[in-house]
Design a protein around this motif. Structure first.
Motif, PDB file in Angstrom:
ATOM      1  N   VAL A  40       0.868  -1.159   0.000  1.00 42.34           N
ATOM      2  CA  VAL A  40       0.000   0.000   0.000  1.00 42.34           C
ATOM      3  C   VAL A  40       0.915   1.222   0.000  1.00 42.34           C
ATOM      4  O   VAL A  40       1.958   1.213   0.650  1.00 42.34           O
ATOM      5  N   PHE A  41       0.533   2.279  -0.721  1.00 40.27           N
ATOM      6  CA  PHE A  41       1.472   3.376  -0.939  1.00 40.27           C
ATOM      7  C   PHE A  41       1.970   3.990   0.367  1.00 40.27           C
ATOM      8  O   PHE A  41       3.157   4.240   0.530  1.00 40.27           O
ATOM      9  N   VAL A  53      -0.438  -9.293  12.217  1.00 38.11           N
ATOM     10  CA  VAL A  53      -0.198  -8.273  11.205  1.00 38.11           C
ATOM     11  C   VAL A  53       0.471  -7.074  11.855  1.00 38.11           C
ATOM     12  O   VAL A  53       0.036  -6.585  12.884  1.00 38.11           O
ATOM     13  N   THR A  54       1.555  -6.602  11.251  1.00 36.48           N
ATOM     14  CA  THR A  54       2.276  -5.443  11.750  1.00 36.48           C
ATOM     15  C   THR A  54       2.309  -4.374  10.671  1.00 36.48           C
ATOM     16  O   THR A  54       2.693  -4.653   9.541  1.00 36.48           O
ATOM     17  N   VAL A  55       1.902  -3.168  11.009  1.00 38.04           N
ATOM     18  CA  VAL A  55       1.984  -2.046  10.083  1.00 38.04           C
ATOM     19  C   VAL A  55       3.235  -1.250  10.429  1.00 38.04           C
ATOM     20  O   VAL A  55       3.401  -0.797  11.553  1.00 38.04           O
ATOM     21  N   ILE A  56       4.131  -1.095   9.471  1.00 37.49           N
ATOM     22  CA  ILE A  56       5.409  -0.439   9.702  1.00 37.49           C
ATOM     23  C   ILE A  56       5.386   0.951   9.094  1.00 37.49           C
ATOM     24  O   ILE A  56       4.867   1.151   7.994  1.00 37.49           O
ATOM     25  N   ASP A  57       5.938   1.908   9.822  1.00 40.50           N
ATOM     26  CA  ASP A  57       5.971   3.290   9.382  1.00 40.50           C
ATOM     27  C   ASP A  57       6.599   3.395   7.989  1.00 40.50           C
ATOM     28  O   ASP A  57       7.631   2.777   7.718  1.00 40.50           O
ATOM     29  N   PRO A  58       6.006   4.185   7.087  1.00 42.86           N
ATOM     30  CA  PRO A  58       6.538   4.278   5.719  1.00 42.86           C
ATOM     31  C   PRO A  58       7.957   4.840   5.663  1.00 42.86           C
ATOM     32  O   PRO A  58       8.712   4.495   4.755  1.00 42.86           O
ATOM     33  N   PHE A  59       8.325   5.699   6.593  1.00 44.97           N
ATOM     34  CA  PHE A  59       9.685   6.227   6.592  1.00 44.97           C
ATOM     35  C   PHE A  59      10.692   5.132   6.930  1.00 44.97           C
ATOM     36  O   PHE A  59      11.790   5.083   6.375  1.00 44.97           O
ATOM     37  N   GLU A  60      10.319   4.222   7.834  1.00 45.34           N
ATOM     38  CA  GLU A  60      11.184   3.083   8.148  1.00 45.34           C
ATOM     39  C   GLU A  60      11.295   2.162   6.939  1.00 45.34           C
ATOM     40  O   GLU A  60      12.364   1.631   6.643  1.00 45.34           O
ATOM     41  N   MET A  61      10.182   1.980   6.224  1.00 44.76           N
ATOM     42  CA  MET A  61      10.216   1.115   5.054  1.00 44.76           C
ATOM     43  C   MET A  61      11.080   1.724   3.952  1.00 44.76           C
ATOM     44  O   MET A  61      11.828   1.028   3.266  1.00 44.76           O
ATOM     45  N   ALA A  62      11.010   3.046   3.785  1.00 48.22           N
ATOM     46  CA  ALA A  62      11.866   3.710   2.798  1.00 48.22           C
ATOM     47  C   ALA A  62      13.330   3.556   3.190  1.00 48.22           C
ATOM     48  O   ALA A  62      14.192   3.323   2.331  1.00 48.22           O
ATOM     49  N   ARG A  63      13.612   3.673   4.495  1.00 48.11           N
ATOM     50  CA  ARG A  63      14.996   3.498   4.963  1.00 48.11           C
ATOM     51  C   ARG A  63      15.480   2.087   4.669  1.00 48.11           C
ATOM     52  O   ARG A  63      16.605   1.887   4.213  1.00 48.11           O
ATOM     53  N   ASN A 249       6.351  -0.679  -3.519  1.00 49.01           N
ATOM     54  CA  ASN A 249       6.520   0.723  -3.182  1.00 49.01           C
ATOM     55  C   ASN A 249       6.646   0.870  -1.678  1.00 49.01           C
ATOM     56  O   ASN A 249       5.719   0.571  -0.938  1.00 49.01           O
ATOM     57  N   TYR A 250       7.822   1.309  -1.232  1.00 49.42           N
ATOM     58  CA  TYR A 250       8.077   1.470   0.196  1.00 49.42           C
ATOM     59  C   TYR A 250       8.264   2.943   0.507  1.00 49.42           C
ATOM     60  O   TYR A 250       9.343   3.504   0.286  1.00 49.42           O
ATOM     61  N   GLY A 251       7.192   3.591   1.008  1.00 44.36           N
ATOM     62  CA  GLY A 251       7.297   4.997   1.328  1.00 44.36           C
ATOM     63  C   GLY A 251       7.746   5.808   0.146  1.00 44.36           C
ATOM     64  O   GLY A 251       8.558   6.724   0.276  1.00 44.36           O
ATOM     65  N   SER A 252       7.280   5.477  -1.046  1.00 46.09           N
ATOM     66  CA  SER A 252       7.563   6.103  -2.340  1.00 46.09           C
ATOM     67  C   SER A 252       8.904   5.680  -2.940  1.00 46.09           C
ATOM     68  O   SER A 252       9.283   6.159  -4.003  1.00 46.09           O
TER      69      SER A 252
END
Length: 300
Positions: A40-41, A53-63, A249-252
């Motif tokens: 999810v975007f 289920v764990t939702v991870i912060d998009p900034f962490e995913m981008a990192r 797509n990980y945090g764009s």
């Protein structure tokens, strides 16, 4: 412009815009898996084996995505050209044109396509093929030797470790070639093999899987360990996205789910900064049913 004309113009513009975008929207819906079935975007979800289920912060995913992509920065190789070996689609790889000193090639994961192996065999190289999912290799050649065994982290009946394959070839020289495409099991295989043994390979061509699973911490950590290990003795000299898989797509930060990567041994080859874009003229889409995936310079 009067209000009436403005409204008429706006309606006309909307109609024309929708007429242009409608085929694209339909294509995106039909090929939704191309853009990541589990992504999810603005958020990324990891589901564990117990269903948590764990939702991870998009900034962490981008990192995380950037930390995985940076070790895969491709370089040119000083004084050595590239060639393509194998089929034009899936199963073909771009390699360094450096085979005069290769004594043995390990081909891990064959399936129904061993065209690269045949080309190596035609060069007079002893090619040892390993795949426990098929009864026999697709091709025959005096220099092809097939073993119905899976690649694992340690030896057991029906399974071989990379360490044992390397030791079995004997010798201390860097005279081996590796092709490995084992559907995600490349990560534990590399993880279990000391870099001193892996560095016996002059070059490695591999298909790296699982980039859609960076939200899973275990997957992310093993990928990071393996890439850090390989970068001790190798550098990347070619990348190509497998367009049979899609994009995540990980945090764009957009990441191909499957990458074909060529590694060159640092002790033998010299990397040169190169801002060429990928795919190159040597690359071909893994499937002609979709366009090839543009990677740009792949410098992060």
């Amino acid at each position: 412009m009067t209000s009436r004309l403005r409204r008429k113009y706006t309606r006309s513009l909307k109609k024309r815009t929708f007429a242009v975008l409608a085929p694209v929207i339909r294509w995106l819906k039909e090929d939704e898996d191309l853009f990541g079935r589990s992504d999810v975007f603005y958020r990324n979800v990891a589901k564990t084996l117990d269903g948590t289920v764990t939702v991870i912060d998009p900034f962490e995913m981008a990192r995380r995505a950037l930390a995985i992509l940076r070790p895969l920065r491709p370089y040119s190789v000083q004084g050595v050209a590239k060639i393509r070996l194998g089929s034009d689609g899936d199963g073909g790889y771009v390699c360094l044109d450096d085979f005069a000193n290769v004594r043995v090639a390990h081909s891990l994961g064959i399936g129904n396509n061993d065209t690269l192996d045949v080309e190596l065999a035609n060069k007079g190289i002893d090619v040892r093929q390993y795949d426990g999912t098929i009864k026999a290799a697709p091709s025959t050649h005096p220099n092809l030797h097939f073993f119905r065994e899976m690649i694992a982290t340690e030896d057991s009946p029906g399974n071989r470790s990379m360490s044992s394959l390397i030791r079995e070839t004997g010798g201390e020289a860097t005279d081996l070639f590796l092709k490995i495409d084992i559907e995600g099991f490349e990560w534990p295989a590399f993880d279990a093999t000391p870099i001193e043994e892996i560095s016996k390979y002059r070059q490695i061509v591999t298909e790296l899987h699982g980039f859609e699973r960076l939200a899973e911490t275990d997957q992310y950590e093993i990928m990071q360990r393996v890439l850090d290990k390989l970068n001790q003795a190798f550098f990347v000299c070619h990348v190509h996205a497998n367009n049979i898989s899609g994009l995540s797509n990980y945090g764009s930060v957009v990441v191909p789910q499957t990458l074909e990567v060529t590694f060159a041994n640092r002790a033998l080859f010299t990397p040169v900064d190169d801002r060429r874009t990928f795919p190159t003229e040597l690359d071909h889409p893994c499937t002609v049913e979709r366009p090839d995936i543009t990677l740009g310079t792949f410098w992060y």
